[in-house]
Write an enzyme that holds these catalytic residues in place. Structure first.
Site, PDB file in Angstrom:
ATOM      1  N   GLY A   1       0.838  -1.179   0.000  1.00 26.95           N
ATOM      2  CA  GLY A   1       0.000   0.000   0.000  1.00 26.95           C
ATOM      3  C   GLY A   1       0.872   1.226   0.000  1.00 26.95           C
ATOM      4  O   GLY A   1       2.064   1.159   0.326  1.00 26.95           O
TER       5      GLY A   1
ATOM      6  N   SER B   1       9.228   2.928  -2.079  1.00 31.36           N
ATOM      7  CA  SER B   1       8.810   1.615  -2.580  1.00 31.36           C
ATOM      8  C   SER B   1       9.335   0.477  -1.720  1.00 31.36           C
ATOM      9  O   SER B   1      10.523   0.439  -1.387  1.00 31.36           O
ATOM     10  CB  SER B   1       9.353   1.436  -4.011  1.00 31.36           C
ATOM     11  OG  SER B   1       8.957   0.200  -4.534  1.00 31.36           O
ATOM     12  N   GLY B   2       8.446  -0.444  -1.348  1.00 28.98           N
ATOM     13  CA  GLY B   2       8.852  -1.688  -0.714  1.00 28.98           C
ATOM     14  C   GLY B   2       9.494  -1.560   0.656  1.00 28.98           C
ATOM     15  O   GLY B   2      10.177  -2.477   1.099  1.00 28.98           O
TER      16      GLY B   2
ATOM     17  N   SER C   1       7.370   5.040  -4.353  1.00 27.69           N
ATOM     18  CA  SER C   1       6.491   3.904  -4.633  1.00 27.69           C
ATOM     19  C   SER C   1       6.483   3.558  -6.124  1.00 27.69           C
ATOM     20  O   SER C   1       6.516   4.453  -6.974  1.00 27.69           O
ATOM     21  CB  SER C   1       5.067   4.264  -4.206  1.00 27.69           C
ATOM     22  OG  SER C   1       4.148   3.374  -4.785  1.00 27.69           O
ATOM     23  N   SER C   2       6.434   2.273  -6.431  1.00 27.41           N
ATOM     24  CA  SER C   2       6.376   1.860  -7.834  1.00 27.41           C
ATOM     25  C   SER C   2       5.097   2.349  -8.512  1.00 27.41           C
ATOM     26  O   SER C   2       5.011   2.354  -9.733  1.00 27.41           O
ATOM     27  CB  SER C   2       6.484   0.335  -7.935  1.00 27.41           C
ATOM     28  OG  SER C   2       5.467  -0.282  -7.175  1.00 27.41           O
ATOM     29  N   ASP C   3       4.110   2.760  -7.722  1.00 25.32           N
ATOM     30  CA  ASP C   3       2.860   3.269  -8.293  1.00 25.32           C
ATOM     31  C   ASP C   3       2.871   4.790  -8.452  1.00 25.32           C
ATOM     32  O   ASP C   3       1.824   5.400  -8.692  1.00 25.32           O
ATOM     33  CB  ASP C   3       1.683   2.864  -7.391  1.00 25.32           C
ATOM     34  CG  ASP C   3       1.496   1.354  -7.358  1.00 25.32           C
ATOM     35  OD1 ASP C   3       1.406   0.758  -8.445  1.00 25.32           O
ATOM     36  OD2 ASP C   3       1.446   0.783  -6.260  1.00 25.32           O
TER      37      ASP C   3
ATOM     38  N   HIS D   1      -3.369   3.861  -2.285  1.00 29.49           N
ATOM     39  CA  HIS D   1      -3.530   2.573  -2.967  1.00 29.49           C
ATOM     40  C   HIS D   1      -3.261   1.476  -1.945  1.00 29.49           C
ATOM     41  O   HIS D   1      -2.293   1.536  -1.200  1.00 29.49           O
ATOM     42  CB  HIS D   1      -2.554   2.447  -4.130  1.00 29.49           C
ATOM     43  CG  HIS D   1      -2.531   1.077  -4.733  1.00 29.49           C
ATOM     44  ND1 HIS D   1      -3.672   0.443  -5.196  1.00 29.49           N
ATOM     45  CD2 HIS D   1      -1.515   0.196  -4.944  1.00 29.49           C
ATOM     46  CE1 HIS D   1      -3.353  -0.751  -5.657  1.00 29.49           C
ATOM     47  NE2 HIS D   1      -2.055  -0.937  -5.514  1.00 29.49           N
TER      48      HIS D   1
ATOM     49  N   HIS E   1      -4.108  -3.085  -1.154  1.00 20.67           N
ATOM     50  CA  HIS E   1      -4.686  -4.366  -1.586  1.00 20.67           C
ATOM     51  C   HIS E   1      -5.638  -4.849  -0.487  1.00 20.67           C
ATOM     52  O   HIS E   1      -5.649  -6.034  -0.163  1.00 20.67           O
ATOM     53  CB  HIS E   1      -3.588  -5.394  -1.851  1.00 20.67           C
ATOM     54  CG  HIS E   1      -2.752  -5.108  -3.059  1.00 20.67           C
ATOM     55  ND1 HIS E   1      -2.350  -6.085  -3.938  1.00 20.67           N
ATOM     56  CD2 HIS E   1      -2.263  -3.953  -3.564  1.00 20.67           C
ATOM     57  CE1 HIS E   1      -1.620  -5.543  -4.912  1.00 20.67           C
ATOM     58  NE2 HIS E   1      -1.544  -4.252  -4.702  1.00 20.67           N
TER      59      HIS E   1
ATOM     60  N   ASP F   1     -23.286   7.604   2.492  1.00 22.48           N
ATOM     61  CA  ASP F   1     -22.764   8.682   3.336  1.00 22.48           C
ATOM     62  C   ASP F   1     -21.458   9.272   2.785  1.00 22.48           C
ATOM     63  O   ASP F   1     -21.143  10.426   3.057  1.00 22.48           O
ATOM     64  CB  ASP F   1     -22.481   8.154   4.756  1.00 22.48           C
ATOM     65  CG  ASP F   1     -23.730   8.139   5.640  1.00 22.48           C
ATOM     66  OD1 ASP F   1     -24.680   8.893   5.357  1.00 22.48           O
ATOM     67  OD2 ASP F   1     -23.748   7.358   6.608  1.00 22.48           O
TER      68      ASP F   1
ATOM     69  N   HIS G   1      -6.735  -6.084  -9.878  1.00 27.41           N
ATOM     70  CA  HIS G   1      -5.638  -5.423  -9.164  1.00 27.41           C
ATOM     71  C   HIS G   1      -6.112  -4.999  -7.766  1.00 27.41           C
ATOM     72  O   HIS G   1      -5.976  -5.779  -6.821  1.00 27.41           O
ATOM     73  CB  HIS G   1      -5.132  -4.265 -10.009  1.00 27.41           C
ATOM     74  CG  HIS G   1      -3.952  -3.543  -9.428  1.00 27.41           C
ATOM     75  ND1 HIS G   1      -3.036  -4.175  -8.630  1.00 27.41           N
ATOM     76  CD2 HIS G   1      -3.551  -2.245  -9.535  1.00 27.41           C
ATOM     77  CE1 HIS G   1      -2.118  -3.296  -8.251  1.00 27.41           C
ATOM     78  NE2 HIS G   1      -2.399  -2.124  -8.785  1.00 27.41           N
TER      79      HIS G   1
ATOM     80  N   TYR H   1     -24.959  16.944   9.306  1.00 25.76           N
ATOM     81  CA  TYR H   1     -24.265  15.944  10.125  1.00 25.76           C
ATOM     82  C   TYR H   1     -23.024  16.586  10.747  1.00 25.76           C
ATOM     83  O   TYR H   1     -22.372  17.409  10.115  1.00 25.76           O
ATOM     84  CB  TYR H   1     -23.855  14.754   9.257  1.00 25.76           C
ATOM     85  CG  TYR H   1     -23.143  13.664  10.013  1.00 25.76           C
ATOM     86  CD1 TYR H   1     -23.842  12.585  10.558  1.00 25.76           C
ATOM     87  CD2 TYR H   1     -21.758  13.692  10.174  1.00 25.76           C
ATOM     88  CE1 TYR H   1     -23.195  11.574  11.253  1.00 25.76           C
ATOM     89  CE2 TYR H   1     -21.092  12.685  10.881  1.00 25.76           C
ATOM     90  CZ  TYR H   1     -21.816  11.639  11.412  1.00 25.76           C
ATOM     91  OH  TYR H   1     -21.160  10.630  12.098  1.00 25.76           O
TER      92      TYR H   1
END
Lengths: 237, 237, 237, 237
Positions: A27, A44-45, A73-75, A94, A96, A119, A170, A228
């Site tokens: 993530g 990343s990682g 990050s690789s993303d 991001h 999983h 909501d 994904h 609210y």
């Protein structure tokens, strides 16, 4: 540079394990300084246990690394596109997370079955198609961002009202007004994905919530007539 | 005012995260002082981490805020109606707990499949219909309360014997003799909802528990012939 | 002897309860010293709460106990075969983790439905057939290892690219470059098994992820063109 | 009296919340002193948080309370029958653990789908029929015990080899050589019930594990040829 933003993005990243949205390093959260046109993202990682604010990587809106001892990050390229196309967002997540990813793997939009969904997320959460082989080979992460942004245009959906998407086979991306808000939406999405699946299993003929109920709940929390929460008083939520 | 009740209602609210019945601020507990005709309820949209007894809001049975620096829960009008219509209850809980909400989204009553259910909830847990657009536009929260109370009349169900209801495409409300007891019933409902769903998946031809078994368990714990627990000795449960 | 390896294998064993992969003593991890041709494994039936590094048992590649006050895991003969047949692995894990075991009991391969799977496990995770009565009577644990290794040959699968297998009506084995990496793969397998099941329930017509997407994610993390994580910098993951 | 047994039964009771087998007071453990013909059981409806060893109640094999300031569990009469009929058992557990109860509500035996089941429970776990109205009215708890014991006779099942049963629309009972062992079997049953359900959902055509595999695993752990664990060395498990 951007020390305050790094601290916020670090803290938002640390909310992912807190809310059980990540296993290992699966993530990433980023947050942007719109004035400077720079965003801060998880390296990343790198394991969440070892992460510190100074490990965050600074990237510009062309995708160039501006500062940081680690690779971002690789993303990152997906984040770049989303910040460029979704002008009003301040943070991206991001993960999983298991229920949202299960829907992504199933290749289905998440229908709005109830007020928990309404909501925070207006209408169904879209699941975008698979990228073609050409799109993957050319630039996988960048084209993921383009596909997401194009899908919101194609469906005429407001990315601010529906701050979440599923990428087929994904997983999910969510966004928000800042990094923390994007994580909040990631938590909501996971809850909504879980309850939508179970509701269908309990009633295979299940229908979406009536539009008037969806509208009531969405506008009870959003827009000028919202009532609210605490409108006149500063409350941390 | 009502400092003791505020403390109790505060503690009952804090049981919601303890029993994993809420995510973020998605729930509220209230408790009433029947003599004074005032009830105490959680403020709207305030995080459980930040909550303290003095944040609780005092409301009268016409729905007017009587004391408190915060706005009361956005569901206050539902609580008002339920306290007016269900004269013997002392506490009310609303959550979006995941299994009960999944049944609410599925739009189905929860059948009584076993003794866990029968021990606390007499017969099936009703799921009320959606409000009409007119009812939503007119007064959503108040009409939710009216719909619930009317449904118990329409079905000739005893609200004290079945202290729980599902609102279609929304979620559950439970009640009890005080705020803590209402939370207890919310925990029971969530367990019962989970096991009812799984039982149906294990046996799609599943039938409700025999009436005599339901009666045995309900009356083993309730009414003048009850023999569960410690009748002559004060025991905290 | 092998004090450092014992410490590592002990720590890897303790990750099983941490990641909720075991109940009671239902799992074991081993790690090998390829130069010495000796491996270290958890003793049989000893509770994780009582375990210490010096309890680890040293076994040679013929399956003889070389050192240790306890009997080695009852699955030791399976580990022996796998170390002999899979020359490049450094650690092995066996658990009864609930989702992977549910697939094993169902007797099905786990299809590759998404990038979480493709990131670590190339293609579907094979489920091997039941051993025959003769194979069980002759040498159950040894023949389990032979069956696994033969299945990878029969299917022409690369055991390094797909470091996991299911034994029908039994449970999973995973392996890796060392004991810790094998546990990492056991965690991945459990997540993947969970999401694969849920995805099928959400979409009964679900298809495997496109091959080009599987390849993209696998080779983004593995092989000479990998770019995930920190290639030039030492990072603990 | 029986201070040591009270301590053990108390500790065994406290394992129920530890292993997430109970909500509130929904469970009870007892343990017997066969020489004295007395057993010790949890008091009825007392919360686990408040429980102490001296709260345990001593009961004889006719069901008379012999010592204790509290009433014994409302299920005491069931324990009495089981101790009288199953001469070799030393402890009994009743819970409403969610997966085992879901099978009980579904009214189905749990088939032996794998080695996790076969390691501890020989063959399928029987689900007994509902009691008739007459049996309920006459003596519900006592007749529950009689029904269980009779069912093992009727099916010609060995209660020592299969130390678990489901009561239709109610929940599970397990037993063992002492109170702690009975809790161990309750944990096993819950795991087995969970995986059996999931396995069926993953493969609706699922078959029971081959008899030779069930036998191999059961006898690897039980009887004179057992070789699992540490036979010659005292190991706490």
């Amino acid at each position: 540079m951007l020390e305050e933003l790094k601290e916020k993005v670090y803290k938002a990243n640390m909310l992912l394990p807190k809310y059980h949205l990540v296993t290992f390093t699966w993530g990433n959260v980023s947050g942007i300084d719109r004035e400077k046109g720079l965003f801060v993202i998880k390296p990343s990682g790198v394991d969440y246990d070892k992460l510190s604010p100074e490990d965050m990587v600074v990237v510009d809106l062309l995708g160039n690394k501006v500062e940081g001892r680690y690779n971002p990050s690789s993303d990152t390229a997906t984040h770049v596109v989303l910040y460029n196309r979704f002008k009003n967002i301040g943070g991206i997540v991001h993960t999983h997370s298991t229920w949202a990813t299960s829907w992504a793997q199933a290749g289905r939009d998440i229908p709005c079955y109830g007020t928990t969904h309404a909501d925070y997320l207006y209408g169904s959460v879209p699941c975008v198609r698979n990228l073609t082989k050409k799109e993957i080979d050319e630039d996988y992460e960048k084209n993921t961002g383009i596909l997401i942004a194009d899908e919101f245009v194609r469906r005429n959906k407001d990315y601010e009202a529906t701050p979440a998407v599923l990428c087929k086979n994904h997983g999910p991306f969510t966004w928000g007004k800042d990094a923390k808000d994007a994580v909040h939406n990631a938590v909501v999405l996971e809850e909504v994905a879980k309850m939508a699946a179970r509701s269908e299993w309990i009633n295979p003929n299940e229908k979406e919530a009536p539009q008037e109920l969806q509208d009531k709940h969405y506008y009870r929390k959003h827009g000028k007539n919202a009532y609210y929460g605490q409108r006149d008083i500063k409350v941390m939520v």
